[in-house]
Write a protein that holds these residues in place. Structure first.
Motif, PDB file in Angstrom:
ATOM      1  N   MET A  79       0.965  -1.421  -0.060  1.00 15.21           N
ATOM      2  CA  MET A  79      -0.038  -0.032   0.035  1.00 15.21           C
ATOM      3  C   MET A  79       0.776   1.196   0.106  1.00 15.21           C
ATOM      4  N   PRO A  80       0.725   2.063  -1.037  1.00 12.19           N
ATOM      5  CA  PRO A  80       1.490   3.415  -1.002  1.00 12.19           C
ATOM      6  C   PRO A  80       1.202   4.373   0.260  1.00 12.19           C
ATOM      7  N   ASN A  81       2.064   5.084   0.431  1.00 12.45           N
ATOM      8  CA  ASN A  81       1.850   6.248   1.540  1.00 12.45           C
ATOM      9  C   ASN A  81       1.158   7.410   0.663  1.00 12.45           C
ATOM     10  N   GLU A  82      -0.109   7.529   0.616  1.00 12.91           N
ATOM     11  CA  GLU A  82      -0.673   8.619  -0.083  1.00 12.91           C
ATOM     12  C   GLU A  82      -0.452   9.958   0.555  1.00 12.91           C
ATOM     13  N   ARG A  83      -0.345  10.016   1.806  1.00 13.16           N
ATOM     14  CA  ARG A  83      -0.108  11.280   2.390  1.00 13.16           C
ATOM     15  C   ARG A  83       1.056  11.833   1.918  1.00 13.16           C
ATOM     16  N   LEU A  84       2.166  11.144   2.033  1.00 17.84           N
ATOM     17  CA  LEU A  84       3.379  11.491   1.609  1.00 17.84           C
ATOM     18  C   LEU A  84       3.699  11.787   0.030  1.00 17.84           C
ATOM     19  N   ARG A  85       2.732  11.115  -0.757  1.00 18.69           N
ATOM     20  CA  ARG A  85       2.715  11.239  -2.240  1.00 18.69           C
ATOM     21  C   ARG A  85       2.114  12.729  -2.326  1.00 18.69           C
ATOM     22  N   ALA A  86       1.118  12.800  -1.724  1.00 19.11           N
ATOM     23  CA  ALA A  86       0.180  13.987  -1.823  1.00 19.11           C
ATOM     24  C   ALA A  86       1.210  15.443  -1.365  1.00 19.11           C
ATOM     25  N   VAL A  87       1.875  15.465  -0.612  1.00 20.28           N
ATOM     26  CA  VAL A  87       2.657  16.501   0.261  1.00 20.28           C
ATOM     27  C   VAL A  87       3.804  16.602  -0.876  1.00 20.28           C
ATOM     28  N   MET A  88       4.440  15.530  -1.318  1.00 23.60           N
ATOM     29  CA  MET A  88       5.487  15.730  -2.224  1.00 23.60           C
ATOM     30  C   MET A  88       5.029  16.394  -3.778  1.00 23.60           C
ATOM     31  N   ALA A  89       4.057  16.048  -3.969  1.00 29.03           N
ATOM     32  CA  ALA A  89       3.187  16.550  -5.354  1.00 29.03           C
ATOM     33  C   ALA A  89       3.016  17.887  -5.153  1.00 29.03           C
ATOM     34  N   ALA A  90       2.600  18.238  -3.956  1.00 30.18           N
ATOM     35  CA  ALA A  90       1.967  19.790  -3.645  1.00 30.18           C
ATOM     36  C   ALA A  90       3.181  20.577  -3.659  1.00 30.18           C
ATOM     37  N   GLY A  91       4.377  20.060  -3.182  1.00 36.11           N
ATOM     38  CA  GLY A  91       5.429  21.067  -3.042  1.00 36.11           C
ATOM     39  C   GLY A  91       6.274  20.837  -4.296  1.00 36.11           C
ATOM     40  N   GLY A  92       5.872  20.190  -5.222  1.00 36.37           N
ATOM     41  CA  GLY A  92       6.891  19.881  -6.432  1.00 36.37           C
ATOM     42  C   GLY A  92       8.051  19.059  -6.331  1.00 36.37           C
ATOM     43  N   TRP A  93       8.175  18.125  -5.242  1.00 36.43           N
ATOM     44  CA  TRP A  93       9.285  17.382  -4.734  1.00 36.43           C
ATOM     45  C   TRP A  93       9.481  16.141  -5.644  1.00 36.43           C
ATOM     46  N   THR A  94      10.409  15.962  -6.252  1.00 35.13           N
ATOM     47  CA  THR A  94      10.873  14.522  -6.909  1.00 35.13           C
ATOM     48  C   THR A  94      11.488  13.767  -5.979  1.00 35.13           C
ATOM     49  N   TYR A  95      11.558  12.389  -6.297  1.00 37.49           N
ATOM     50  CA  TYR A  95      12.223  11.766  -5.366  1.00 37.49           C
ATOM     51  C   TYR A  95      13.743  11.941  -5.266  1.00 37.49           C
ATOM     52  N   GLU A  96      14.261  12.434  -6.326  1.00 37.47           N
ATOM     53  CA  GLU A  96      15.740  12.676  -6.372  1.00 37.47           C
ATOM     54  C   GLU A  96      15.982  14.037  -5.307  1.00 37.47           C
ATOM     55  N   ALA A  97      15.099  15.135  -5.671  1.00 42.10           N
ATOM     56  CA  ALA A  97      15.393  16.341  -4.659  1.00 42.10           C
ATOM     57  C   ALA A  97      15.135  16.150  -3.318  1.00 42.10           C
ATOM     58  N   LEU A  98      14.150  15.375  -3.114  1.00 42.11           N
ATOM     59  CA  LEU A  98      14.079  14.891  -1.587  1.00 42.11           C
ATOM     60  C   LEU A  98      15.177  14.068  -0.938  1.00 42.11           C
ATOM     61  N   ALA A  99      15.609  13.147  -1.901  1.00 38.80           N
ATOM     62  CA  ALA A  99      16.741  12.236  -1.318  1.00 38.80           C
ATOM     63  C   ALA A  99      18.100  12.917  -1.405  1.00 38.80           C
ATOM     64  N   ALA A 100      18.262  13.965  -2.138  1.00 39.80           N
ATOM     65  CA  ALA A 100      19.464  14.905  -1.995  1.00 39.80           C
ATOM     66  C   ALA A 100      19.307  15.713  -0.519  1.00 39.80           C
ATOM     67  N   LYS A 101      18.119  16.222  -0.309  1.00 38.52           N
ATOM     68  CA  LYS A 101      17.984  17.045   0.983  1.00 38.52           C
ATOM     69  C   LYS A 101      18.177  16.210   2.291  1.00 38.52           C
ATOM     70  N   THR A 102      17.608  14.869   2.065  1.00 37.73           N
ATOM     71  CA  THR A 102      17.766  14.017   3.298  1.00 37.73           C
ATOM     72  C   THR A 102      18.877  13.089   3.123  1.00 37.73           C
ATOM     73  N   GLU A 103      19.868  13.332   2.200  1.00 43.26           N
ATOM     74  CA  GLU A 103      20.844  12.430   2.250  1.00 43.26           C
ATOM     75  C   GLU A 103      20.901  10.953   2.011  1.00 43.26           C
ATOM     76  N   VAL A 104      19.953  10.559   1.380  1.00 46.36           N
ATOM     77  CA  VAL A 104      19.657   9.135   0.873  1.00 46.36           C
ATOM     78  C   VAL A 104      19.560   8.794  -0.297  1.00 46.36           C
ATOM     79  N   ASP A 105      19.436   7.572  -0.719  1.00 49.34           N
ATOM     80  CA  ASP A 105      19.483   7.131  -2.140  1.00 49.34           C
ATOM     81  C   ASP A 105      17.937   7.386  -2.885  1.00 49.34           C
ATOM     82  N   PRO A 106      17.810   8.028  -3.845  1.00 45.23           N
ATOM     83  CA  PRO A 106      16.445   8.036  -4.561  1.00 45.23           C
ATOM     84  C   PRO A 106      15.285   6.873  -4.466  1.00 45.23           C
ATOM     85  N   LYS A 107      16.150   5.554  -4.208  1.00 45.15           N
ATOM     86  CA  LYS A 107      15.412   4.568  -4.481  1.00 45.15           C
ATOM     87  C   LYS A 107      14.593   4.496  -3.047  1.00 45.15           C
ATOM     88  N   SER A 108      15.312   4.959  -1.966  1.00 44.55           N
ATOM     89  CA  SER A 108      14.671   4.873  -0.576  1.00 44.55           C
ATOM     90  C   SER A 108      13.316   5.873  -0.521  1.00 44.55           C
TER      91      SER A 108
END
Length: 246
Positions: free
Chosen positions: A1-30
């Motif tokens: 089951m996906p995390n719909e809340r996280l998906r919505a927050v990222m979409a609203a803020g224009g966050w890509t997997y890569e951008a959030l990964a860079a900020k949190t210092e993790v791999d985009p796959k994470s």
């Protein structure tokens, strides 16, 4: 089951997997797994990601529990570090970057900030341009309080020279709107670094350099708590400090 809340927050803020990964210092796959597989990151990573996204960590990941605190511990206390040296400078910089209304700095010198992050003045100027009020109080190198601290910490004249260096660094900001720079000669019991309702408190211990003393990490959660105690202390010193002139 996906995390719909996280998906919505990222979409609203224009966050890509890569951008959030860079900020949190993790791999985009994470990050992709957080969203699509509802994987729960480590607590420290989750707290950082939630802060970046401007969300409550427990709304994004309900499985992450609040840390249990010992009886009598202030609800304002988020973390305690045995030494300032245990904190990377990025913790201080991230704190200031998150500020939207107020940044307060009360120190004798704290030149480690400029030494490790040469863009500090630029960062403070950027925050000020967004309407964030910045107040900086550094030690008066000629004051008895600074000289006494040098003797207590076995720095000799080292601490007053560092106060002069700090003044040299910050002086470039005196014409920046909503940035105020003052010097003080008080007996400083703690160095304070505040950004809105968050604060790092570097305690001062007799005979120990500031980098070897503990740091409280506070977030204002109750009226009249630890956070307000230190915020009131800043105001008391600020009222006695003198504005730096050209």
């Amino acid at each position: 089951m996906p995390n719909e809340r996280l998906r919505a927050v990222m979409a609203a803020g224009g966050w890509t997997y890569e951008a959030l990964a860079a900020k949190t210092e993790v791999d985009p796959k994470s990050v992709e797994r957080w969203v699509n597989l509802n994987r729960v990151p480590r607590r420290t990573t989750a707290l950082r990601a939630a802060e970046i996204l401007g969300e409550d960590v427990h709304a994004l990941w309900p499985a992450i529990r609040q840390p249990r605190k010992a009886r009598g511990v202030s609800p304002d206390l988020e973390a305690l570090y045995p030494q300032r040296a245990d904190l990377p400078v990025s913790v201080f910089i991230d704190l200031f970057q998150q500020a939207r209304q107020q940044i307060d700095i009360l120190v004798y010198a704290a030149v480690f900030l400029h030494e490790a992050y040469p863009r500090l003045n630029a960062l403070l100027t950027e925050r000020a341009a967004e309407g964030c009020a910045v107040r900086i109080a550094i030690g008066d190198a000629d004051s008895p309080g600074v000289r006494r601290r040098g003797q207590e910490e076995r720095y000799g004249h080292g601490i007053d020279s560092r106060c002069r260096l700090a003044l040299m660094h910050y002086r470039a900001l005196i014409h920046t709107p909503v940035v105020e720079l003052r010097t003080h000669g008080t007996t400083l019991y703690n160095s304070l670094y505040r950004a809105d309702d968050q604060m790092l408190v570097n305690t001062h211990v007799w005979g120990v350099n500031a980098y070897g003393a503990p740091v409280w990490q506070l977030r204002r959660s109750v009226e009249g708590g630890m956070f307000d105690t230190y915020a009131t202390s800043f105001e008391a010193v600020w009222d006695t400090a003198r504005a730096v002139e050209e």
